[in-house]
Scaffold this active site. Structure first.
Site, PDB file in Angstrom:
ATOM      1  N   THR A  29      -2.196  -4.732  -4.666  1.00 22.63           N
ATOM      2  CA  THR A  29      -1.320  -5.700  -4.266  1.00 22.63           C
ATOM      3  C   THR A  29      -1.087  -5.456  -2.819  1.00 22.63           C
ATOM      4  OG1 THR A  29       0.475  -7.068  -4.607  1.00 22.63           O
ATOM      5  CG2 THR A  29       0.658  -4.788  -5.165  1.00 22.63           C
ATOM      6  N   ASN A  30      -0.038  -5.903  -2.151  1.00 23.32           N
ATOM      7  CA  ASN A  30       0.164  -5.639  -0.600  1.00 23.32           C
ATOM      8  C   ASN A  30       1.785  -5.686  -0.728  1.00 23.32           C
ATOM      9  OD1 ASN A  30       0.897  -8.433  -0.052  1.00 23.32           O
ATOM     10  ND2 ASN A  30      -1.141  -8.840  -0.258  1.00 23.32           N
TER      11      ASN A  30
END
Ligand code: C5P
Length: 220
Positions: A29-30
């Site tokens: 993810t980020n």
């Protein structure tokens, strides 16, 4: 300005960072928190719009915002494509992962040799915004460009590449942009001079972005 300045408009917003599964307990993810996209949805709803928020995040929303929870880029793309035809204003504020694991295991991946490294094979996710740009009919389409360098130049290139009516460009990294309470931005539109929006709380920035969109639509 009247309080219901987006009355009669149907607004579709995406928010948050996508989660790309590796196995049942791990994902890629980020740093996106979903705050900017959720602020856009809430401000649009408060201004009288009918709002659908497609989100990976669980930020608080106004009761009249219709929420669709998603996790992966593929789920986000499917939800946006389903809602697209019925929307007047579409804002892709989600931080979509550019890649996903080539395989998603249905069991927890094991360490083969505890000391050895491992190589992860990734495949590209489709560009959702560019896809919406290609199938645009009446919609006003906006995207974001988070850049660490050459902000205006990189973000301007995205206007044409994505077929967008507006790119909201903002600098990220070193505590700016992602997951911060405040944000600054530059509004980029085809054949228009850039408009700078100063550092301010994301809710206020969302209102400024939506006011610019409402003005553009009045001129159509
Ligand atoms: O190309 P870049 O990722 O910088 O573009 C950012 C914009 O494109 C954002 O509006 C984001 O929501 C959208 N995007 C997308 N699908 C992707 C990557 C980005 O819709 N796979």
């Amino acid at each position: 300005q009247p309080t219901a300045w987006l009355a009669g408009k149907r607004v579709l917003v995406s928010a948050g960072g996508t989660r790309e599964r590796l196995d049942p307990v791990r994902y890629l993810t980020n740093d996106s928190s979903g705050k900017m996209g959720t602020a856009l949805a809430n401000v649009a709803a408060a201004a009288g719009a009918a709002v659908t928020l497609v989100t990976t995040a669980s930020q608080p929303v106004l009761p009249n915002v219709k929420v669709q929870a998603v996790a992966t880029a593929a789920e986000l793309a499917a939800a946006m494509q389903t809602e697209y035809a019925a929307a007047d204003i579409v804002i892709m504020a989600a931080a979509v992962a550019d890649f996903r694991p080539a395989q998603s295991a249905d069991h927890k991946l094991k360490k083969a040799t505890p000391t050895a490294g491992m190589t992860l094979e990734l495949v590209a996710n489709p560009d959702i915004l560019a896809g919406l740009g290609q199938t645009k009919t009446h919609q006003y389409l906006a995207g974001f460009a988070a850049e660490t360098d050459d902000l205006i130049q990189n973000a301007t290139a995205k206007l044409a590449k994505k077929g967008a009516d507006l790119i909201v460009a903002n600098e990220v990294g070193h505590g700016r942009g992602f997951n911060a309470p405040d944000n600054a931005a530059v509004l980029l539109r085809p054949h228009r001079a850039p408009v700078t929006l100063a550092m301010q709380p994301k809710v206020e920035l969302a209102a400024a972005i939506l006011r610019a969109i409402a003005q553009d639509l009045e001129g159509r």
